[in-house]
Design an enzyme around this catalytic site. Structure first.
Site, short mmCIF file in Angstrom:
data_model
loop_
_atom_site.label_atom_id
_atom_site.label_comp_id
_atom_site.label_asym_id
_atom_site.label_seq_id
_atom_site.Cartn_x
_atom_site.Cartn_y
_atom_site.Cartn_z
CD GLN A 78 58.37 30.53 30.40
OE1 GLN A 78 57.40 30.34 29.68
NE2 GLN A 78 58.29 30.51 31.71
CG PHE A 79 66.36 31.56 28.77
CD1 PHE A 79 67.30 31.19 29.72
CD2 PHE A 79 65.82 32.83 28.81
CE1 PHE A 79 67.69 32.09 30.70
CE2 PHE A 79 66.21 33.74 29.77
CZ PHE A 79 67.15 33.37 30.73
CB THR A 80 63.35 30.43 32.73
OG1 THR A 80 62.00 30.59 32.27
CG2 THR A 80 64.05 31.78 32.75
CD1 TRP A 87 40.92 15.10 27.02
CD2 TRP A 87 42.25 16.88 26.79
NE1 TRP A 87 41.33 15.50 28.27
CE2 TRP A 87 42.15 16.59 28.17
CE3 TRP A 87 43.03 17.98 26.41
CZ2 TRP A 87 42.79 17.32 29.15
CZ3 TRP A 87 43.67 18.71 27.40
CH2 TRP A 87 43.54 18.39 28.75
#
Length: 147
Positions: free
Chosen positions: A47-49, A31
């Site tokens: 990605q509205f889902t 990281w």
């Protein structure tokens, strides 16, 4: 993008996408590097889902997602901010509201949700107070990044 989201949330998310330390450094430190540090690419896919609610019944409810025209405008703004903050040729995107086959290699499994700061619905909470927006509140916008 959800109802109530503005360019302010898009600005915050775009900056976070470019600065988030998701990759290891040369000595294997976890990281330590951002997409900019590794000279990587960014793939933006609407990605509205991800905003689906499955609380009731067996059919997803997408009322938590911003409507098509408004969502497209804000998504395009977000994608443009990523290009402006990095290198336009390294930022790719999909076709808004299209069915797409997206392939990637997920180096993990790691999935990270990136959220904007919750919008205040009242006075700032003190240390002992609960936040005014619970995590499920629609104004806590997020991106999910497979790393």
């Amino acid at each position: 993008m959800a109802p109530g989201d503005t360019e302010k949330e898009a600005d915050s998310l775009a900056a976070k996408v470019l600065k988030l330390k998701l990759w290891d450094d040369e000595s294997g430190g976890r990281w330590k590097k951002s997409v900019q540090d590794i000279n990587g690419e960014v793939l933006c896919v609407s990605q509205f889902t991800l905003l689906a609610s499955t609380r009731k019944g067996n059919k997803p409810d997408f009322h938590g997602a911003l409507g098509g025209d408004e969502a497209k405008t804000l998504y395009q703004y977000f994608q443009r901010k990523i290009q402006e903050g990095y290198a336009a040729e390294k930022v790719k995107d999909g076709v808004f509201q299209a069915m797409m086959q997206v392939a990637l290699v997920n180096d993990g499994p790691v999935t990270i949700e990136i959220s904007t700061a919750p919008k205040s619905l009242g006075p700032k909470p003190g240390k002992a107070d609960k936040p005014t927006n619970p995590p499920s509140h629609p104004s806590n916008r997020s991106l999910v990044l497979p790393a």
